[in-house]
Design an enzyme around this catalytic site. Sequence first.
Site, PDB file in Angstrom:
ATOM      1  N   HIS A 145       4.537  -4.897  -3.072  1.00 24.18           N
ATOM      2  CA  HIS A 145       6.192  -5.535  -3.090  1.00 24.18           C
ATOM      3  C   HIS A 145       6.825  -4.481  -4.537  1.00 24.18           C
ATOM      4  CE1 HIS A 145       4.107  -7.096   0.781  1.00 24.18           C
ATOM      5  NE2 HIS A 145       3.132  -7.429  -0.181  1.00 24.18           N
ATOM      6  N   CYS A 146       6.574  -4.109  -4.645  1.00 23.95           N
ATOM      7  CA  CYS A 146       6.858  -3.720  -5.885  1.00 23.95           C
ATOM      8  C   CYS A 146       7.006  -3.825  -7.277  1.00 23.95           C
ATOM      9  CB  CYS A 146       8.371  -2.871  -5.720  1.00 23.95           C
ATOM     10  SG  CYS A 146       9.222  -1.390  -5.014  1.00 23.95           S
TER      11      CYS A 146
END
Length: 406
Positions: free
Chosen positions: A363-364
């Site tokens: 999710h970055c």
Amino acid sequence: MTYSVDKVRADFPVLSREVNGLPLAYLDSAASAQKPSQVIDAEAEFYRHGYAAVHRGIHTLSAQATEKMESVRKRASLFINARSAEELVFVRGTTEGINLVANSWGNSNVRAGDNIIISQMEHHANIVPWQMLCARVGAELRVIPLNPDGTLQLEMLPNLFDEKTRLLAITHVSNVLGTENPLAEMITLAHQHGAKVLVDGAQAVMHHPVDVQALDCDFYVFSGHKLYGPTGIGILYVKEALLQEMPPWEGGGSMIATVSLSEGTTWTKAPWRFEAGTPNTGGIIGLGAALEYVSALGLNNIAEYEQNLMHYALSQLESVPDLTLYGPQNRLGVIAFNLGKHHAYDVGSFLDNYGIAVRTGHHCAMPLMAYYNVPAMCRASLAMYNTHEEVDRLVTGLQRIHRLLG
């Protein structure tokens, strides 16, 4: 106004489709939200009957396109309660907005020996630009640590500030944990130490009203595509006095006053000096339609509906064996989880077979994954068009996966 999720869903064409022979349950709006017909039609209508290059055009289409574009700037300023529309810069999205601040304000104001404060829950877009700036100038990047429950160790924050702190860059709402940070006290503390504050609002503006004047933040940035608008467009808010002092970070057409080969170039005034080149006018028109759509529904109505849905989801997920949830009980928009020892990609693939779309991966937010000592998580996000029935399908799907995989 009574909130009707059925009426809202009827505005989103994609929600009527099937995936793998089952009705689509789209639980991935935190990555990118679906678009209502009003947004799709507004952008299409502009390209069909109103398209022209904006600014400086003397003909009718150009003048009308320019007027429409600037009316969206005004609408966006009202949406976040900025003092003036001229405090808003059109950017490609949150990532570009943060990079703009880092490369314009940052290059002018951060020096060797200075420091910038971020948190351990940040999206890479609010980490990497500051790492790059610190590396360029010899500044230090300081980090507010996490608690196991997904909140920040705010008692540590006063110790991170000193006379060399130039900026606090903080997310409004975590894209993984759903944690809403206590911005008011954090911003007050930063200003007491003479530091500016940038807020990443990418996961906040669609869930409840945002008032940048009440927050008193110096920078606030968000993307259109998470707010039911098009991709490739976003908003950077900067306090007017700061914005007027900032130099441009990209050169080209539209951002100049004069260009001379012998005497150099002078810039036009802000915000237009930060909008080099031909803008994404169609995206801007679509963003305006999205703002109008959400405003008509009422963000307070949306917030009430979504919070009830979130409480229901968290209570129902308690019935799933071996499910680990990440983040606080009070959260906005997202539920990150892992099922037993199974990799998030496997769980997400099974859910997709059941017509349920969730996000899987880091999710970055690799530093956050490292804190929880996991390579990846599943993330279900709840938006204004999601339903209790879709939550039930998610719960049933996870129970089925647990039975199949053990």
